[in-house]
Design a protein around this motif. Structure first.
Motif, PDB file in Angstrom:
ATOM      1  N   VAL A  64       0.791  -1.234   0.000  1.00  0.00           N
ATOM      2  CA  VAL A  64       0.000   0.000   0.000  1.00  0.00           C
ATOM      3  C   VAL A  64       0.821   1.281   0.000  1.00  0.00           C
ATOM      4  O   VAL A  64       0.325   2.323  -0.395  1.00  0.00           O
ATOM      5  CB  VAL A  64      -1.009   0.033   1.163  1.00  0.00           C
ATOM      6  N   ALA A  65       2.068   1.239   0.479  1.00  0.00           N
ATOM      7  CA  ALA A  65       2.831   2.490   0.584  1.00  0.00           C
ATOM      8  C   ALA A  65       4.299   2.218   0.843  1.00  0.00           C
ATOM      9  O   ALA A  65       4.663   1.159   1.332  1.00  0.00           O
ATOM     10  CB  ALA A  65       2.287   3.343   1.730  1.00  0.00           C
ATOM     11  N   TYR A  66       5.114   3.218   0.503  1.00  0.00           N
ATOM     12  CA  TYR A  66       6.499   3.179   0.966  1.00  0.00           C
ATOM     13  C   TYR A  66       6.477   3.377   2.480  1.00  0.00           C
ATOM     14  O   TYR A  66       5.637   4.113   3.002  1.00  0.00           O
ATOM     15  CB  TYR A  66       7.337   4.279   0.318  1.00  0.00           C
ATOM     16  N   TYR A  67       7.396   2.735   3.158  1.00  0.00           N
ATOM     17  CA  TYR A  67       7.461   2.857   4.615  1.00  0.00           C
ATOM     18  C   TYR A  67       8.582   3.810   4.989  1.00  0.00           C
ATOM     19  O   TYR A  67       9.703   3.689   4.492  1.00  0.00           O
ATOM     20  CB  TYR A  67       7.712   1.501   5.246  1.00  0.00           C
ATOM     21  N   GLU A  68       8.262   4.750   5.841  1.00  0.00           N
ATOM     22  CA  GLU A  68       9.268   5.663   6.378  1.00  0.00           C
ATOM     23  C   GLU A  68       9.168   5.604   7.890  1.00  0.00           C
ATOM     24  O   GLU A  68       8.092   5.794   8.443  1.00  0.00           O
ATOM     25  CB  GLU A  68       9.016   7.089   5.894  1.00  0.00           C
ATOM     26  N   GLU A  69      10.303   5.318   8.524  1.00  0.00           N
ATOM     27  CA  GLU A  69      10.318   5.268   9.985  1.00  0.00           C
ATOM     28  C   GLU A  69      10.008   6.629  10.549  1.00  0.00           C
ATOM     29  O   GLU A  69      10.456   7.651  10.027  1.00  0.00           O
ATOM     30  CB  GLU A  69      11.681   4.777  10.491  1.00  0.00           C
ATOM     31  N   GLN A  70       9.255   6.634  11.613  1.00  0.00           N
ATOM     32  CA  GLN A  70       8.918   7.879  12.278  1.00  0.00           C
ATOM     33  C   GLN A  70       9.819   8.059  13.494  1.00  0.00           C
ATOM     34  O   GLN A  70      10.011   7.146  14.255  1.00  0.00           O
ATOM     35  CB  GLN A  70       7.463   7.852  12.682  1.00  0.00           C
ATOM     36  N   SER A  71      10.397   9.241  13.605  1.00  0.00           N
ATOM     37  CA  SER A  71      11.317   9.473  14.715  1.00  0.00           C
ATOM     38  C   SER A  71      10.648  10.119  15.886  1.00  0.00           C
ATOM     39  O   SER A  71       9.555  10.507  15.906  1.00  0.00           O
ATOM     40  CB  SER A  71      12.499  10.302  14.266  1.00  0.00           C
TER      41      SER A  71
END
Length: 71
Positions: A64-71
């Motif tokens: 469903v989406a690219y994953y970007e870690e949240q800081s």
């Protein structure tokens, strides 16, 4: 969760993607067929046993989406 639009053929090894079930995978190999990616699970809320370092075939419609870690 709304799915992003992306060209599966252009996804490079190392890309991190979110699946419809909430799992996060890292692309190991892209055969370039536009339907499958070979990935390793980094997170899987329903089945943590899949986080085993092994390669798993992932179907395009499950992404469903690219994953970007949240800081």
């Amino acid at each position: 969760m709304t799915a992003e639009t992306f060209n599966l053929i252009e996804i490079e090894p190392g890309a991190r993607l979110r699946m419809a079930n909430g799992a996060v995978v890292e692309v190991v190999e892209n055969p370039g067929d536009g339907m499958w990616l070979f990935c390793r699970y980094l997170a899987h809320p329903a089945n943590p046993a899949l986080i085993d370092g092994g390669e798993h075939a992932v179907f395009a419609q499950d992404l469903v989406a690219y994953y970007e870690e949240q800081s």
